[in-house]
Design an enzyme around this catalytic site. Structure first.
Site, short mmCIF file in Angstrom:
data_model
loop_
_atom_site.label_atom_id
_atom_site.label_comp_id
_atom_site.label_asym_id
_atom_site.label_seq_id
_atom_site.Cartn_x
_atom_site.Cartn_y
_atom_site.Cartn_z
CB ILE A 9 46.01 63.96 37.16
CG1 ILE A 9 45.66 64.32 38.60
CG2 ILE A 9 47.34 63.19 37.08
CD1 ILE A 9 45.33 63.14 39.48
N GLY A 11 48.22 68.66 35.03
CA GLY A 11 47.98 70.01 34.53
C GLY A 11 47.24 70.87 35.55
CG ASP A 13 41.55 73.04 34.05
OD1 ASP A 13 42.11 74.02 34.55
OD2 ASP A 13 40.74 73.12 33.10
CG ASP A 56 50.93 59.34 25.59
OD1 ASP A 56 50.17 59.90 24.77
OD2 ASP A 56 52.04 59.78 25.91
CB SER A 123 38.59 75.20 24.28
OG SER A 123 39.14 76.49 24.20
CD GLU A 125 41.50 80.21 21.67
OE1 GLU A 125 42.10 80.24 20.60
OE2 GLU A 125 41.18 81.25 22.28
CE1 TYR A 147 43.87 73.42 23.05
CE2 TYR A 147 42.54 75.37 22.65
CZ TYR A 147 42.89 74.31 23.45
OH TYR A 147 42.25 74.11 24.65
NE ARG A 182 45.82 79.52 32.01
CZ ARG A 182 45.29 78.89 30.97
NH1 ARG A 182 45.57 77.62 30.72
NH2 ARG A 182 44.44 79.53 30.17
P1 NAP Z 1 47.50 72.00 30.98
O1 NAP Z 1 47.87 72.65 32.28
O2 NAP Z 1 48.29 72.30 29.77
O3 NAP Z 1 47.52 70.41 31.24
C1 NAP Z 1 47.46 69.50 30.18
C2 NAP Z 1 47.61 68.09 30.71
O4 NAP Z 1 47.53 67.15 29.61
C3 NAP Z 1 48.94 67.80 31.42
O5 NAP Z 1 48.69 66.98 32.54
C4 NAP Z 1 49.71 67.00 30.36
O6 NAP Z 1 50.67 66.14 30.90
C5 NAP Z 1 48.57 66.20 29.76
N1 NAP Z 1 48.89 65.63 28.44
C6 NAP Z 1 49.28 66.28 27.33
N2 NAP Z 1 49.43 65.43 26.32
C7 NAP Z 1 49.14 64.20 26.79
C8 NAP Z 1 49.12 62.90 26.22
N3 NAP Z 1 49.44 62.67 24.95
N4 NAP Z 1 48.76 61.85 27.00
C9 NAP Z 1 48.45 62.05 28.30
N5 NAP Z 1 48.46 63.26 28.90
C10 NAP Z 1 48.80 64.31 28.15
O7 NAP Z 1 45.97 72.31 30.63
P2 NAP Z 1 44.79 72.89 31.56
O8 NAP Z 1 44.82 74.37 31.54
O9 NAP Z 1 44.78 72.16 32.86
O10 NAP Z 1 43.51 72.47 30.69
C11 NAP Z 1 42.90 71.20 30.84
C12 NAP Z 1 42.10 70.88 29.58
O11 NAP Z 1 41.10 71.87 29.39
C13 NAP Z 1 42.90 70.85 28.29
O12 NAP Z 1 42.31 69.88 27.45
C14 NAP Z 1 42.69 72.23 27.71
O13 NAP Z 1 42.87 72.19 26.30
C15 NAP Z 1 41.26 72.48 28.11
N6 NAP Z 1 40.85 73.86 28.30
C16 NAP Z 1 41.57 74.68 29.11
C17 NAP Z 1 41.12 75.97 29.34
C18 NAP Z 1 41.86 76.89 30.29
O14 NAP Z 1 41.59 78.10 30.25
N7 NAP Z 1 42.74 76.39 31.14
C19 NAP Z 1 39.93 76.42 28.74
C20 NAP Z 1 39.22 75.54 27.92
C21 NAP Z 1 39.68 74.26 27.72
P3 NAP Z 1 52.21 66.61 31.16
O15 NAP Z 1 52.20 67.26 32.51
O16 NAP Z 1 52.93 65.32 31.10
O17 NAP Z 1 52.58 67.56 30.06
O1 F7E Z 2 46.41 84.04 25.42
C1 F7E Z 2 47.30 87.36 24.05
C2 F7E Z 2 47.13 86.23 23.06
O2 F7E Z 2 47.90 82.06 25.74
C3 F7E Z 2 45.36 84.92 25.69
C4 F7E Z 2 44.32 78.06 26.71
O3 F7E Z 2 44.09 77.60 28.02
O4 F7E Z 2 42.45 79.53 26.84
C5 F7E Z 2 43.83 79.49 26.59
O5 F7E Z 2 44.12 79.96 25.27
C6 F7E Z 2 45.48 86.16 24.82
C7 F7E Z 2 45.69 85.85 23.32
O6 F7E Z 2 45.39 81.87 26.20
C8 F7E Z 2 50.83 87.40 24.90
O7 F7E Z 2 47.39 86.68 21.72
C9 F7E Z 2 49.33 88.83 24.24
O8 F7E Z 2 44.83 86.67 22.56
O9 F7E Z 2 46.79 83.12 27.76
P1 F7E Z 2 46.71 82.74 26.34
P2 F7E Z 2 44.46 81.49 24.95
O10 F7E Z 2 45.20 81.50 23.67
O11 F7E Z 2 43.23 82.32 25.05
C10 F7E Z 2 41.63 78.74 25.97
C11 F7E Z 2 40.21 78.86 26.43
C12 F7E Z 2 42.12 77.35 25.82
O12 F7E Z 2 41.34 76.43 25.61
C13 F7E Z 2 43.60 77.15 25.71
O13 F7E Z 2 43.95 75.80 26.03
O14 F7E Z 2 46.62 86.91 25.22
N1 F7E Z 2 48.72 87.64 24.38
N2 F7E Z 2 50.62 88.71 24.57
C14 F7E Z 2 49.61 86.73 24.78
N3 F7E Z 2 49.48 85.41 25.07
C15 F7E Z 2 50.59 84.74 25.49
N4 F7E Z 2 50.47 83.44 25.81
N5 F7E Z 2 51.80 85.36 25.60
C16 F7E Z 2 51.98 86.70 25.33
O15 F7E Z 2 53.08 87.25 25.44
#
Ligand code: NAP
Ligand code: F7E
Length: 329
Positions: A9, A11, A13, A56, A123, A125, A147, A182
């Protein structure tokens, strides 16, 4: 009043989903882990309307106790180690949180109340080195980071628990979604924060890795609505959630700098430190199934997303509310 538990919560999302569910009339429980410094920045403005419980994903007993004591109707498993580069430096921990953590919570659901509806945060990914364009629910996975591998495990264990134990368990294959909430280490927010700092005279350059990588970027509040919709259907299923558009990191920079009347080429520096051992070159999702079955569609365009993030960062900096830099990201 339906009751929902959100892991993650604090994070991006989790915070938007909690606000959305409160508006839908839910009682919201948020699982938080113990930290030495409170990190409730994203939830402080509605903290009095949710119940926070300590737990956790590494600790099975805490998960069982939360479900037994609070009896949620729905569980949204958003907690994860979600930053791709960290998954190379901490691959085992990433597997514990992002892969095995899913089994721990699914098992808790199965043991305490198998009628609980369950959402798993899968994801794009998982598609990694993409096998087809665009990517749909039928596209084979080829993850390119620890990941991505951990998310494939979480995805398949969710499907296996659905099929083995008849759980109502859904997996949302969400493409990148962004917002002013974010994490600053992700590329979109890293760019918009730097653009705001440069515009206000607080910085002079932006160091990035691969500018050619392409992503399908949407707006996070749209994506949490899709999570909820998946749990309101007659039968559980898996869905791709995406905009269907792809843009490069360079295009994101161009748009963000243009918005504040600056030329990105004068400020962006490529830096090896931000290159990854293996890259996901291009992602673009096909959200047809979500459109047809859930009635879901995105509401924010790429240009609007970039602009709203830059504007929010300028406002935040004027209030002195942003941290300056993260050396590792
Ligand atoms: P985020 O901002 O990194 O938030 C992650 C959350 O997980 C935080 O609340 C963190 O708590 C909690 N957490 C991490 N490890 C934990 C553990 N061991 N036990 C309990 N809580 C834990 O991620 P988000 O962008 O909101 O994404 C939400 C989910 O969607 C994630 O699973 C991510 O991998 C997935 N996802 C994200 C995207 C995207 O583009 N954002 C796309 C596809 C999938 P703390 O605050 O304590 O660190
Ligand atoms: O990178 C390029 C990097 O870290 C996007 C997570 O929410 O979305 C996220 O994963 C792209 C990559 O996100 C920098 O190489 C270039 O190609 O913003 P990002 P991600 O890796 O796509 C997916 C859907 C998830 O599930 C994940 O949890 O951007 N890039 N230069 C860079 N990326 C970062 N972070 N920093 C740079 O300086």
């Amino acid at each position: 009043m339906p009751k929902a538990l959100i892991t993650g919560i604090t994070g991006q999302d989790g915070s938007y989903l909690a606000e959305f569910l409160i508006k839908q009339g839910y009682e919201v429980l948020g699982m938080v882990r113990r930290t030495s410094t409170i990190n409730f920045d994203r939830i402080r403005h509605f903290q009095d309307r949710v119940t926070l419980v300590q737990g956790d994903l590494l600790d099975q007993v805490s998960l069982l106790n939360i479900l037994e004591e609070h009896k949620p109707d729905e569980v949204y498993n958003l907690a994860a180690q979600s930053f791709v580069p960290t998954s190379w430096t901490q691959p085992v921990l990433t597997g514990e949180f992002t892969a095995l953590g899913v089994t721990r919570i699914l098992d808790a659901v199965r043991l305490v109340n198998p009628k609980i509806r369950f959402y798993q945060a899968s994801s794009s990914e998982m598609f990694g080195k993409v096998r087809e364009v665009p990517q749909s629910e039928a596209t084979p996975f080829y993850p390119r980071s620890p990941y991505g591998v951990a998310k494939v495990y979480g995805h398949w264990i969710t499907i296996n628990y659905r099929e083995s134990y008849d759980l109502y368990a859904c997996s949302g294959i969400l493409f990148n979604h962004e917002s002013p909430r974010r994490g600053l280490e992700f590329v979109t927010h890293k760019i918009t924060n730097a653009v705001a700092r440069i515009k206000l005279g607080l910085d002079s350059e932006l160091r990035l890795g691969n500018l050619d990588a392409r992503r399908d970027w949407g707006y996070a509040p749209d994506y949490v609505r899709a999570m909820w919709l998946m749990l309101q259907q007659d039968a559980p299923d898996d869905y791709v959630i995406a905009t269907g558009e792809t843009h490069s990191v360079q295009e994101f920079c161009e748009e963000a700098f243009r918005f504040v009347d600056l030329d990105w080429r004068e400020y962006v520096v490529q830096d090896e430190r931000f290159m990854r051992p293996a890259e996901v070159d291009m992602l673009v999702g096909d959200p047809t199934k979500a459109g047809e079955t859930l009635g879901w569609e995105p509401s924010v365009t790429f240009g609007d997303l970039v602009r709203l993030m830059v504007e929010a960062d300028i406002e935040a900096l004027k209030r002195n509310a942003r941290v300056p830099h993260l050396d590792y990201a």
